[in-house]
Each structure stands twice: as structure tokens, then as C-alpha cells.
Write an enzyme that holds these catalytic residues in place. Structure first.
Site, PDB file in Angstrom:
ATOM      1  N   GLY A 244      40.593  78.342  39.932  1.00  0.00           N
ATOM      2  CA  GLY A 244      41.609  77.368  40.280  1.00  0.00           C
ATOM      3  C   GLY A 244      41.555  77.053  41.754  1.00  0.00           C
ATOM      4  O   GLY A 244      40.538  77.262  42.407  1.00  0.00           O
TER       5      GLY A 244
ATOM      6  N   ASP B  80      51.354  67.591  43.458  1.00  0.00           N
ATOM      7  CA  ASP B  80      50.071  67.604  42.751  1.00  0.00           C
ATOM      8  C   ASP B  80      50.292  67.521  41.249  1.00  0.00           C
ATOM      9  O   ASP B  80      49.701  68.279  40.483  1.00  0.00           O
ATOM     10  CB  ASP B  80      49.276  68.858  43.110  1.00  0.00           C
TER      11      ASP B  80
ATOM     12  N   PHE C 100      41.608  77.522  45.367  1.00  0.00           N
ATOM     13  CA  PHE C 100      41.429  78.619  46.319  1.00  0.00           C
ATOM     14  C   PHE C 100      41.318  79.981  45.661  1.00  0.00           C
ATOM     15  O   PHE C 100      41.603  80.989  46.288  1.00  0.00           O
ATOM     16  CB  PHE C 100      42.581  78.664  47.339  1.00  0.00           C
ATOM     17  N   GLY C 101      40.908  80.048  44.402  1.00  0.00           N
ATOM     18  CA  GLY C 101      40.771  81.374  43.837  1.00  0.00           C
ATOM     19  C   GLY C 101      40.447  81.370  42.365  1.00  0.00           C
ATOM     20  O   GLY C 101      40.200  80.336  41.770  1.00  0.00           O
TER      21      GLY C 101
ATOM     22  N   GLY D 291      38.733  80.975  34.679  1.00  0.00           N
ATOM     23  CA  GLY D 291      38.548  79.754  35.436  1.00  0.00           C
ATOM     24  C   GLY D 291      38.693  79.997  36.911  1.00  0.00           C
ATOM     25  O   GLY D 291      39.176  81.038  37.345  1.00  0.00           O
TER      26      GLY D 291
END
Lengths: 156, 367
Positions: free
Chosen positions: B46, B158, B48-49, B44
Site C-alpha cells: 500500500g 484520497d 509507503f508500506g 499487497g
């Protein structure tokens, strides 16, 4: 790019071309790193924030002229005050990069503005645009009036 | 530093990636150790990366590797926080290393099979309710993990189903993705992520800079509501519309709160609105204990929101206090009450209200 149909004539006067040469080059992708495989989260965040706040500014959109990577991008804004701004978005947050569209470099005489990072586009616009705050407030009042009417209708 | 080599689909031999890494969560040592892993696959992208799954060679344990690009000047706050937060309901950072040539920071973490958004979606798509025991079990652990963060004055910022990793076979939940987390002493901004909008506390939507850890508590309330309702409870396109829904449910915030949230500039001459209440708002019959939990977590006034550990005392979680309580499969539930010393010291007055009622009386076991 979101645009108001009744665009003020003075907008064109305040939107000046950048005096600093801007070199737009594609950043090289990492050879064995997939950081830029898809549209970055940063870009998605920027576009969502643009959509979410468009109702309370004249013009807003991601800059097509300035660099755009998974780490950095710029957003042009013209507020209801007809002030132009170029906003930088990085992992550090949202920052006013300059007071002209498509221009990365700010006025060194206003360092306090250009060194301040905000947590969201919303809080940045709330800070720099009194009419943004008023419009947000007005829309909220309007929503709440609908709620009150809806409530009194159902009470009958 | 060995450069990482990518596995190829056509390789007849298992490819080991060898890197020098530093130890993660709870470690005091700063020296590097050599680690090897194999079966690297992208699972996947996520924040910023990219995120990979792999197998750690030393013990054949599955791992997740999150790779983020870092600015040389930017110290990773995410790394600092993950390194410190040693808790059963917070994802464990096993190792981390930097690929200098690529300016990439790699987090090697314990692997959890699914996130709560995925698990919940499987029920919602079939118009079924997630079982009540699952919701209670996961939310207990979420509140405990959040409480631990707040003890250290860390706010996650978050909290949403996608950032809650779960293992259905043993009922464990772990909080992940500390890319937005921060310690509240530092006045550093950070970006909120795209999917967080439905989980935002009202003071954040108003643009407050004076928020505190209770914004996470509000988010927990929206997660509970979503698991019960099968979709986000404050589902709308814009911040104003989300705020209007929150006010519809719970009523207008006080003028004092609005002033505190840096909203003095605009005078909003609206009359106060009384909320319809969360049950009517969701349109679903809820038990009294569920209502009590939701109403405690989601107060428009941040000061009135229940503290996470205190929420664990509520009747909603009484099932879990039964020492004989088991998963439907017959397996025992994960250890919920094995308090860390820090947790016990901070909560000794309410710990007895959270503990199971054992047949031997109020026996308290701790470190």
C-alpha cells in the site's frame, strides 16, 4: 528526463556542479520488513508528477546522483525562467531543497523557501515559477478554445 | 518487545507472532497489551508500506496489518485520525505497535475482503453494469462516513474506489487509508497519491491552498460517475486535460472562484463556457434522481456542493429507506440509520428526511 529541443545556451551557465560532497549509498533493506520490496509509491508518485508537469518547464527528472528510497527522493527542475532547483519529496510533501541541480543543501539565507512544504509538485511550481503559471494558463485557454470550437461545430 | 518472527512455508507447527501493542479506535487507555496472531501473509503493498493478512489468536478473527516506515521525528497523523474516528463506515484500528529496530509502525485493522475498485472491475471487464442497488448501498455508506469525517473537520483527500473496502456478503462499505487525511486547522501539506488524479476537485487542480472538506464531496461524485460509466469520468493524462474535461461537463468556474484559488497571477481571457451536462458528457441515459445526485456532488463552485449528510436525503437513496428492503440474497441490508450521538446532534434537522418511513409513523430511535 524530459528535454526541450531548443535548449537555451544560458542553461549550462546556471547549472553548476554541487560544491557539497554527495555520498550516494544504497540504503540497507529492512531484514524482516518489506517496505522496499517493489518500486515505492513515492517513486511512482514522483514519476507521475514529473510526467504531468513536464510541459511547463525546461527540464525535469528524478535525480540519479542523490539518494532515492521509499521515504525520500530528489527531483531536478530547470524552469522556463532557466532557474535550477533541486526538489525534495518525502512524506511531508514537496520542498525546494536547493537552487542547484543534484544538490541537497539550500542557501541558509533563503530559509523561507527551503522550509516550506507543498502538497504537490504542481503547487510548488506554481509558486516558484511565474512562467509555469502562465504556461498552464495558456494551455488551459487553448483547451477551452478547442472546446468552444467543438461546441460551435456541433451546433451547426 | 518481542521481535517478530516470519512464518516459514515448511514449518509443521503453527507459528504465533507475539507483540505488545496499544489499543486502537475509540480507546482511551494508553497501556500496552499482548496480542498474538498467526497465518501471516503479504497481500499487497500500500502507500509507503506493506499490507498483510493474519488471524488474531484471541478470537480467530481475520485482521489486516499495514506496516509503514516512520521517521522518528514524524508523528503519525494517520494514527491520530484512525484512533479517533469510531464509525461503522470507517475502517477500525484494533491495535498498533512499533517495531523499534526497524522504525516501522504497524496498524492492526479489521479485515475487509475486497476493495470497490476490484469489485467494480469484475463488472466492467465483462462490460456489465454494477447493480443499481449495490451502488446506492455503498454510496450511502460512503457519504455517511465522509460526513462523519467532515463533522470533525477532517478531510480525507484520497477518496477513490481503491480506498473503499467492501464486503459483498453483507453490503458493508468502510473508508480506509488515512495517509492523506488531515484536520483542516493545521496548515500542513501532504502528498497526493498517484491514482487520485481522476478524483481531484477543480480547485485542487488549479493549485488552491484554500480548499475545504468539499474536495471529498467532489471525489464521491467522480466515484459514483465511475461506477455508472465503468471507467473514470475525467480520464486524461495531465492536470490541464482533466480540468478541461471538468469544464466541458460543468462549465467554467467563476472568476471569483479562480481568484480565491490563488490564480490571480494569470489573467485567463476566455469566454465563459456552459457545460454540456453530466448525462451528455458520460453519454449514458441516467434517471432524474441519479442526475440530481451527480449534479449536487460535482459543482465547480465548492460552496454549492451538497453536504454529505444532506445528500442522503436525496430521492436517489429512497429504495434504502424501505424497511423491507433486502439484499438479493435475502439477507438484510446493513444498519444504515443507527446514528451515532454526534451524527444525530449535528443533523437533527434532516435526520427525519433520511430515516425510513416506517408503518408506525415517524418514529425516531436514537441514543
Amino acid at each position: 528526463m524530459t528535454q526541450q529541443s531548443d535548449k537555451d545556451a544560458s542553461v549550462s551557465e546556471t547549472t553548476t556542479p554541487p560544491t557539497t560532497p554527495v555520498t550516494v549509498k544504497k540504503p540497507a533493506l529492512c531484514g524482516s520488513c518489506d517496505c522496499d520490496v517493489e518500486k515505492s509509491t513515492l517513486e511512482e508518485e514522483a514519476m507521475a508528477a514529473v510526467r504531468e508537469n513536464a510541459f511547463a518547464v525546461n527540464l525535469i527528472g528524478v535525480s540519479e546522483m542523490l539518494p532515492r528510497t521509499s521515504q525520500l527522493l530528489f527531483i531536478n527542475v530547470t524552469t522556463f525562467e532557466n532557474h535550477t532547483h533541486c526538489i525534495e519529496l518525502t512524506q511531508k510533501g514537496w520542498r525546494v531543497a536547493s537552487n542547484r541541480n543534484d544538490c541537497m543543501n539550500g542557501d541558509f539565507r533563503q530559509l523561507d523557501i527551503h522550509t516550506k512544504y507543498f502538497e504537490s509538485l504542481h503547487t510548488l511550481l506554481m509558486d516558484i515559477s511565474p512562467l509555469f503559471r502562465e504556461t498552464f494558463g495558456s494551455k488551459l485557454i487553448s483547451k477551452l478554445s478547442e472546446l468552444k470550437k467543438e461546441r460551435s461545430d456541433s451546433d451547426e | 518487545m518481542n521481535r517478530m518472527r516470519r512464518s516459514t512455508a515448511f514449518s509443521e507447527h503453527v507459528t504465533f507472532h507475539t507483540v505488545m501493542a496499544k489499543r486502537g479506535t475509540g480507546s482511551k487507555l494508553d497501556r500496552e497489551v499482548e496480542i498474538q496472531f498467526t497465518n501471516l501473509q503479504l497481500i499487497g503493498t500500500g502507500s509507503f508500506g506493506a499490507v498483510y493478512k493474519a488471524v488474531l489468536r484471541e478470537n480467530d478473527e481475520p485482521i489486516a496489518i499495514k506496516k509503514i516506515k516512520v521517521d522518528d521525528r514524524f508523528k503519525s497523523r494517520e494514527l491520530t485520525i484512525m484512533h479517533e474516528m469510531d464509525h461503522p463506515n470507517i475502517i477500525r484500528l484494533l491495535y498498533y505497535y512499533v517495531m523499534q529496530q526497524e522504525n516501522c509502525l504497524n496498524f492492526v485493522m479489521e479485515f475487509m475482503p475486497k476493495d470497490l475498485a476490484y469489485v467494480h472491475r469484475q463488472f466492467a471487464h465483462n462490460d456489465k453494469q454494477m447493480p443499481a442497488y449495490s451502488i446506492k448501498l455503498y454510496m450511502f455508506q460512503l457519504l455517511r462516513g465522509i460526513g462523519f469525517l467532515h463533522l470533525h473537520n477532517i478531510v480525507h483527500r484520497d477518496i477513490k474506489p481503491k480506498n473503499l473496502l467492501v464486503d459483498e456478503s453483507n453490503g458493508i462499505l468502510k473508508i480506509c487509508d488515512f495517509g492523506s487525511a488531515k484536520r483542516l486547522e493545521k496548515n500542513e501539506p501532504n502528498i497526493t497519491y498517484i491514482c487520485s488524479r481522476y478524483y481531484r476537485a477543480p480547485e485542487l487542480i488549479f493549485g488552491s491552498k484554500n480548499y475545504d472538506t468539499s474536495i471529498d464531496t467532489w471525489s464521491v461524485g467522480t466515484v459514483v460517475g465511475e461506477l455508472l460509466h465503468n471507467s473514470p469520468i475525467f480520464l486524461a493524462d495531465s492536470a490541464v486535460d482533466i480540468l478541461a474535461l471538468q469544464i466541458k461537463a460543468f462549465g467554467t468556474p467563476s472568476k471569483e472562484d479562480m481568484a480565491k484559488w490563488n490564480y490571480e497571477y494569470v489573467h485567463i481571457p476566455y469566454d465563459t463556457i456552459t457545460g454540456v451536462g453530466i448525462q451528455k458528457f458520460i453519454g449514458r441515459k441516467l434517471s432524474l434522481s441519479t442526475l440530481e445526485l451527480l449534479n449536487s456532488l460535482m459543482k465547480m463552485d465548492p460552496k454549492l456542493r451538497i453536504k454529505p449528510y444532506e445528500a442522503l436525503t436525496l430521492p436517489y437513496f429512497d429504495d434504502l429507506r424501505d424497511p423491507h428492503y433486502k439484499l438479493p440474497s435475502g439477507a438484510p441490508i446493513p444498519p444504515l440509520f443507527d446514528w451515532l450521538e454526534r451524527e444525530y446532534i449535528a443533523n437533527h434537522e434532516i435526520i427525519k428526511d433520511i430515516f425510513p418511513r416506517s408503518e408506525e409513523g415517524d418514529k425516531v430511535e436514537c441514543l
